[in-house]
Design an enzyme around this catalytic site. Structure first.
Site, PDB file in Angstrom:
ATOM      1  N   LYS A   1       0.854  -1.207   0.000  1.00 27.39           N
ATOM      2  CA  LYS A   1       0.000   0.000   0.000  1.00 27.39           C
ATOM      3  C   LYS A   1       0.882   1.248   0.000  1.00 27.39           C
ATOM      4  O   LYS A   1       2.092   1.159   0.244  1.00 27.39           O
ATOM      5  CB  LYS A   1      -0.905  -0.024   1.229  1.00 27.39           C
ATOM      6  CG  LYS A   1      -0.143   0.012   2.544  1.00 27.39           C
ATOM      7  CD  LYS A   1      -1.061  -0.168   3.745  1.00 27.39           C
ATOM      8  CE  LYS A   1      -0.244  -0.231   5.030  1.00 27.39           C
ATOM      9  NZ  LYS A   1      -1.109  -0.413   6.220  1.00 27.39           N
TER      10      LYS A   1
ATOM     11  N   TYR B   1      16.693  29.499   8.099  1.00 23.89           N
ATOM     12  CA  TYR B   1      15.487  30.162   8.609  1.00 23.89           C
ATOM     13  C   TYR B   1      15.506  30.261  10.126  1.00 23.89           C
ATOM     14  O   TYR B   1      15.845  29.296  10.819  1.00 23.89           O
ATOM     15  CB  TYR B   1      14.237  29.391   8.177  1.00 23.89           C
ATOM     16  CG  TYR B   1      13.895  29.610   6.714  1.00 23.89           C
ATOM     17  CD1 TYR B   1      13.569  30.874   6.244  1.00 23.89           C
ATOM     18  CD2 TYR B   1      13.899  28.551   5.826  1.00 23.89           C
ATOM     19  CE1 TYR B   1      13.257  31.074   4.905  1.00 23.89           C
ATOM     20  CE2 TYR B   1      13.587  28.733   4.492  1.00 23.89           C
ATOM     21  CZ  TYR B   1      13.266  30.004   4.041  1.00 23.89           C
ATOM     22  OH  TYR B   1      12.964  30.197   2.725  1.00 23.89           O
TER      23      TYR B   1
HETATM   24  C1  LIG Z   1      -0.265  -1.539   6.814  1.00 29.64           C
HETATM   25  C2  LIG Z   1      -0.835  -2.758   7.351  1.00 29.64           C
HETATM   26  C3  LIG Z   1      -0.020  -3.866   7.635  1.00 29.64           C
HETATM   27  C4  LIG Z   1       1.487  -3.838   7.524  1.00 29.64           C
HETATM   28  O1  LIG Z   1       2.003  -3.300   8.713  1.00 29.64           O
HETATM   29  P1  LIG Z   1       3.580  -3.144   8.944  1.00 29.64           P
HETATM   30  O2  LIG Z   1       3.688  -2.629  10.336  1.00 29.64           O
HETATM   31  O3  LIG Z   1       4.051  -2.163   7.933  1.00 29.64           O
HETATM   32  O4  LIG Z   1       4.156  -4.474   8.751  1.00 29.64           O
HETATM   33  C5  LIG Z   1      -0.622  -5.027   8.055  1.00 29.64           C
HETATM   34  N1  LIG Z   1      -1.970  -5.092   8.206  1.00 29.64           N
HETATM   35  C6  LIG Z   1      -2.781  -4.037   7.975  1.00 29.64           C
HETATM   36  C7  LIG Z   1      -4.251  -4.174   8.178  1.00 29.64           C
HETATM   37  C8  LIG Z   1      -2.248  -2.840   7.553  1.00 29.64           C
HETATM   38  O5  LIG Z   1      -3.066  -1.804   7.318  1.00 29.64           O
END
Ligand SMILES: *Cc1c(COP(=O)(O)O)cnc(C)c1O
Length: 377
Positions: A35, A255
């Site tokens: 994702k 800055y």
């Molecule tokens: C993003 C996500 C993961 C992966 O989690 P990590 O901590 O990056 O391994 C697993 N399950 C769900 C439902 C997620 O949204």
């Protein structure tokens, strides 16, 4: 010549990390969680690199899943939050997207949708995260309704841990016990483990695991676990010095004059800023590598530039290579200096930073319209 800022993506390291997730969980299958554009690494390129290893991928939205199909990925893709609108079910059935079902409206919408083929459905149980998911009685009802609907196949039970990465595992154990009890009574295969649980909690390995951040080589346990030390960084964000300044004692840099020279100071101005996704919360003292030597940020991050202290690196000059994180500099250390986690830094690298892909098993793909390179810089 072009701006030297770039993100080099090591697809062999990605494959190594995915293989580690599999080796740690020999009785599970591992969804590769890609994702958020594979946590900023480029979802299509990463999916191709893992295509022969991973049986399925996981994303957060149907748009992300469709982008994989457009990119030529034919594997099943899990929608971790299911659909956001009823109309998505038709597309999900056409494309073999597996759908989490976390709430009553999603269930009712599926019951009301005409489908060409039944959908693989993953019932989401809220075992204690208190974000998405059914209570145990609701999950039992959801299973019965999905079975009666004729719209679902291959039911799974999933839950998400709130504290798998903490060192006080009581709450984690409580969540695990609750979901195991429910899975037993429902006789459904389980999908539980995120990266921390994949790395450190074999008792939470289910029929499927869902490793995300570990695939990209960032250790969610920050060295607390032996296995996590075998992860290899996938993204190296690097740039170069574009100007050098000699700063007298008492003079400010950047800055608001946050950094003030306490000694005659040599400052390297580097091409990277918050307009590229580097976190503006980075404090003075945030680590950077210049010509392979560690030094620190000195002054606030600007939109397109940052300033680093190169007083102790006399050979550093305009053109010297600067690593912001990745090979030689753990992204977790940078995240700690920004009061954040590796996830936000990696997902935050903006499209203006060209990605260059190396290794893997694919014909090389470059995003951001920049020519592909198959050699390391
Ligand atoms: C993003 C996500 C993961 C992966 O989690 P990590 O901590 O990056 O391994 C697993 N399950 C769900 C439902 C997620 O949204």
């Amino acid at each position: 010549m072009s701006r030297p800022l770039r993100a080099d993506i090591d697809l062999d390291a990605l494959r190594h990390n995915y293989q580690l997730a599999c080796d740690l969980a020999p009785r599970s299958r591992s969804l590769a969680v890609i994702k958020a554009d594979a946590y900023g690494h480029g979802a299509v390129a990463c999916a191709h690199a893992l295509a022969d290893l991973a049986p399925a991928f996981a994303v957060a939205t149907i748009e992300e899943a469709l982008a994989l199909r457009e990119g030529g990925i034919t594997h099943p893709v899990v929608l971790l939050e299911g659909v956001f609108e009823a109309a998505e079910y038709t597309l999900a059935a056409q494309h073999d997207f597996w759908c989490a079902i976390h709430s009553e409206w999603q269930l009712a919408a599926l019951e009301a949708t005409e489908l060409s083929v039944p959908l693989s459905c993953w019932i989401k149980f809220d075992s204690g995260m208190h974000r998405l998911g059914f209570t145990a009685p609701e999950a039992i009802e959801a299973k019965a309704r999905l079975e009666a609907s004729g719209k679902a196949r291959d039911l799974h039970l999933m839950t998400h841990f709130a504290t798998a990465d903490s060192l006080t595992p009581d709450y984690f154990r409580q969540q695990l016990a609750a979901v195991q009890r429910l899975a037993e009574s429902l006789e459904l295969p389980l999908c539980l483990a995120n990266s921390p649980a994949t790395l450190a909690c074999p008792e939470a390995h289910g029929a499927w695991n869902r490793p995300g951040i570990m695939l990209y080589g960032a250790d969610p346990l920050e060295g607390a676990n032996e296995a996590s030390r075998r992860l290899k960084p996938v993204m190296t964000l690097s740039t170069a010095i574009i100007a050098v300044r000699e700063i007298a004692i008492g003079e400010p840099v950047g800055y608001a004059g946050r950094f003030v020279a306490k000694r005659p100071t040599r400052i390297g101005v580097i091409a990277c800023g918050y307009g590229d996704g580097y976190d503006r919360h980075a404090v003075d003292g945030t680590p950077v590598l210049v010509d392979g030597q560690e030094t620190v940020l000195a002054g606030k991050v600007s939109m397109d530039m940052m300033t680093v202290d190169i007083t102790g690196i006399p050979e550093a000059e305009v053109g010297s290579r600067v690593v912001l994180w990745g090979m030689g500099l753990d992204v977790n250390r940078v995240a700690a200096s920004c009061d954040t986690i590796s996830y936000t830094l990696l997902t935050g690298v903006l499209p203006r930073v060209p990605r260059f892909y190396h290794g893997g098993r694919l014909s090389v793909v470059a995003e951001s319209g920049v020519e592909a390179s198959s050699t390391h810089a």
